[in-house]
Design a protein around this motif. Structure first.
Motif, PDB file in Angstrom:
ATOM      1  N   ASN A  48       0.815  -1.220   0.000  1.00 45.68           N
ATOM      2  CA  ASN A  48       0.000   0.000   0.000  1.00 45.68           C
ATOM      3  C   ASN A  48       0.850   1.272   0.000  1.00 45.68           C
ATOM      4  OD1 ASN A  48      -2.424  -1.395  -0.003  1.00 45.68           O
ATOM      5  ND2 ASN A  48      -2.589  -1.421   2.234  1.00 45.68           N
ATOM      6  N   PHE A  49       2.129   1.141   0.358  1.00 45.88           N
ATOM      7  CA  PHE A  49       3.010   2.312   0.358  1.00 45.88           C
ATOM      8  C   PHE A  49       3.562   2.617  -1.041  1.00 45.88           C
ATOM      9  CE2 PHE A  49       3.111   0.837   4.750  1.00 45.88           C
ATOM     10  CZ  PHE A  49       2.962   2.021   5.457  1.00 45.88           C
ATOM     11  N   LEU A  50       3.316   1.724  -1.985  1.00 41.69           N
ATOM     12  CA  LEU A  50       3.844   1.877  -3.339  1.00 41.69           C
ATOM     13  C   LEU A  50       2.774   2.431  -4.279  1.00 41.69           C
ATOM     14  CD1 LEU A  50       5.754  -1.522  -3.545  1.00 41.69           C
ATOM     15  CD2 LEU A  50       6.669   0.709  -2.888  1.00 41.69           C
ATOM     16  N   PRO A  51       3.169   3.212  -5.295  1.00 42.33           N
ATOM     17  CA  PRO A  51       4.515   3.723  -5.562  1.00 42.33           C
ATOM     18  C   PRO A  51       4.882   4.883  -4.633  1.00 42.33           C
ATOM     19  CG  PRO A  51       2.987   4.600  -7.154  1.00 42.33           C
ATOM     20  CD  PRO A  51       2.192   3.641  -6.300  1.00 42.33           C
ATOM     21  N   VAL A  52       6.145   4.993  -4.333  1.00 39.06           N
ATOM     22  CA  VAL A  52       6.640   6.011  -3.412  1.00 39.06           C
ATOM     23  C   VAL A  52       7.131   7.227  -4.193  1.00 39.06           C
ATOM     24  CG1 VAL A  52       8.275   6.481  -1.556  1.00 39.06           C
ATOM     25  CG2 VAL A  52       7.314   4.183  -1.829  1.00 39.06           C
ATOM     26  N   PHE A  53       6.865   8.402  -3.648  1.00 39.40           N
ATOM     27  CA  PHE A  53       7.364   9.676  -4.197  1.00 39.40           C
ATOM     28  C   PHE A  53       6.964   9.875  -5.659  1.00 39.40           C
ATOM     29  CE2 PHE A  53      10.912   8.452  -1.110  1.00 39.40           C
ATOM     30  CZ  PHE A  53      10.273   9.052  -0.041  1.00 39.40           C
ATOM     31  N   ARG A  54       5.723   9.603  -5.957  1.00 42.20           N
ATOM     32  CA  ARG A  54       5.259   9.793  -7.329  1.00 42.20           C
ATOM     33  C   ARG A  54       4.650  11.183  -7.541  1.00 42.20           C
ATOM     34  NH1 ARG A  54      -0.317   9.159  -7.626  1.00 42.20           N
ATOM     35  NH2 ARG A  54      -1.293   8.333  -5.730  1.00 42.20           N
ATOM     36  N   LEU A  55       4.489  11.945  -6.457  1.00 39.40           N
ATOM     37  CA  LEU A  55       3.889  13.269  -6.550  1.00 39.40           C
ATOM     38  C   LEU A  55       4.950  14.332  -6.783  1.00 39.40           C
ATOM     39  CD1 LEU A  55       1.442  12.909  -3.521  1.00 39.40           C
ATOM     40  CD2 LEU A  55       0.932  12.516  -5.935  1.00 39.40           C
ATOM     41  N   GLY A  56       4.502  15.510  -7.145  1.00 43.63           N
ATOM     42  CA  GLY A  56       5.428  16.612  -7.368  1.00 43.63           C
ATOM     43  C   GLY A  56       5.933  17.212  -6.069  1.00 43.63           C
ATOM     44  N   VAL A  57       7.004  17.976  -6.158  1.00 45.97           N
ATOM     45  CA  VAL A  57       7.609  18.596  -4.971  1.00 45.97           C
ATOM     46  C   VAL A  57       6.616  19.514  -4.267  1.00 45.97           C
ATOM     47  CG1 VAL A  57       9.449  20.128  -4.170  1.00 45.97           C
ATOM     48  CG2 VAL A  57       9.924  18.440  -5.959  1.00 45.97           C
ATOM     49  N   GLU A  58       5.788  20.196  -5.047  1.00 50.69           N
ATOM     50  CA  GLU A  58       4.826  21.135  -4.468  1.00 50.69           C
ATOM     51  C   GLU A  58       3.867  20.444  -3.501  1.00 50.69           C
ATOM     52  OE1 GLU A  58       1.301  24.247  -5.914  1.00 50.69           O
ATOM     53  OE2 GLU A  58       2.593  23.242  -7.394  1.00 50.69           O
ATOM     54  N   ALA A  59       3.443  19.219  -3.850  1.00 48.17           N
ATOM     55  CA  ALA A  59       2.516  18.483  -2.992  1.00 48.17           C
ATOM     56  C   ALA A  59       3.158  18.153  -1.651  1.00 48.17           C
ATOM     57  CB  ALA A  59       2.065  17.207  -3.688  1.00 48.17           C
ATOM     58  N   TYR A  60       4.431  17.745  -1.669  1.00 45.85           N
ATOM     59  CA  TYR A  60       5.103  17.393  -0.423  1.00 45.85           C
ATOM     60  C   TYR A  60       5.358  18.631   0.438  1.00 45.85           C
ATOM     61  CZ  TYR A  60       5.808  12.890  -2.650  1.00 45.85           C
ATOM     62  OH  TYR A  60       5.593  11.690  -3.269  1.00 45.85           O
TER      63      TYR A  60
END
Length: 360
Positions: free
Chosen positions: A164-176
């Protein structure tokens, strides 16, 4: 007067009282919300370092007394009044979130107003006893919080899927960045209210140590809650309004133990009541510093605080769905002004004034 230990566990339990707020970030960074919380912890530790700078610069003073020392009597009182509004808005958001949870999951047939009156009256009664009495129970609340987390993680372990943790870091920097800021504003840097209550601290209390360790304990608990919810719920965490409670509802041992979530629900409610009680104390203290008078009989003022908190909760948010959206788009940035920007300006102002006095 409260001690270092009481303040430490009070801060940790105060952050733990925001477990129902995880929806604020899960709808932004989804299964990567744990990473947003980790970023928020780093930023919040830097913010607490700034708070300790204020404490060293103005020993034996609370945030409101610092305002008077830096900005003068009248400008300081204006700023203190703004903190009254901040704490009142903060309490209204917390109370409405508690009311939405209670009427949505525990007693759905109960009118919202009745629930808000019940909880605000409880918090006002606790605040009437004083912050020192409330913080004496902080360790007990924190212990129950940890025990509840340990038990539900143990019982939910068969339902956890680490894919459930996958995929990791698929979002843009702005979201984080946005997700990290949201968690920084609520709940990590909400502990600014304890700066308001510092005049009640024991003179031998190690305030800086309590802030750092309290933040760390509370933040690690929240990160653990997020990890548990993501492992259990997966991508569905995005669409749920109360992921913390929804994950616990999946606990099922045998037929006679199929509704264990109600036990955890009351622990969540108790943690939120603890948080609101601290906020009521902070509002009362802010009003006292604004008017320049200590209330010998604060009962009537706590009644007025309760009425104002209920009114803002009812009138400010027509439905429970509007609260997370408002906080993500507006509330978090307003909170950040009082949690980070104004304390930083006060610290800089204190440094400048101290240097001028030293030269003269």
């Amino acid at each position: 007067m409260f001690t270092t230990k009481q303040l430490l566990f009070g801060i940790a339990a105060f952050i733990g009282g925001s477990s129902l707020f995880t929806v604020f970030v899960t709808q932004i960074t989804f299964q990567d919300s744990w990473f947003s919380a980790l970023l928020a912890l780093i930023v919040s530790l830097l913010t607490v370092w700034m708070y300790t700078g204020l404490i060293r610069k103005f020993p034996s003073k609370g945030l409101l007394e610092m305002h008077t020392a830096v900005y003068g009597k009248w400008a300081g009182r204006v700023l203190n009044f703004l903190y009254v509004l901040f704490c009142l808005g903060f309490a209204a958001v917390s109370l409405r979130n508690l009311g939405d949870f209670f009427t949505g999951y525990i007693m759905p047939q109960t009118p919202m107003l009745v629930v808000l009156i019940l909880f605000s009256a409880t918090c006002a009664l606790a605040a009437h006893k004083g912050i020192s009495v409330i913080l004496r129970l902080a360790f007990l609340f924190y212990t129950f919080m940890l025990l509840a987390l340990f038990l539900n993680v143990l019982l939910l372990f068969p339902d956890m899927q680490f894919d459930n943790f996958l995929p990791v870091f698929r979002l843009g920097v702005e979201a984080y960045i946005k997700g990290g800021y949201i968690v920084t504003a609520a709940p990590f840097c909400e502990i600014v209210v304890f700066l308001i209550l510092l005049p009640y601290a024991d003179k031998n209390a190690k305030i800086g140590k309590a802030f750092f360790l309290g933040l760390l304990l509370g933040a690690l608990h929240l990160i653990a809650v997020l990890l548990r919810d993501i492992a259990v719920l997966g991508t569905s965490i995005t669409f749920l309004t109360e992921p913390t409670y929804e994950s616990v509802r999946l606990i099922h041992l045998i037929d006679i133990f199929s509704r264990l979530e109600i036990i955890f629900a009351f622990i969540l409610v108790a943690m939120r009541v603890f948080k609101l009680s601290v906020l009521f104390c902070a509002i009362l203290r802010s009003i006292e510093d604004t008017v320049g008078k200590n209330f010998e009989k604060p009962g009537i003022y706590l009644v007025l605080i309760s009425v104002a908190t209920i009114a803002v909760s009812m009138l400010g948010f027509r439905t429970g769905m509007t609260l997370p959206e408002w906080f993500r788009n507006t509330g978090a940035y307003l909170f950040g002004i009082f949690e980070i920007v104004l304390p930083l300006i006060t610290l800089i102002g204190g440094i400048v004034r101290f240097r001028k006095r030293k030269r003269t």
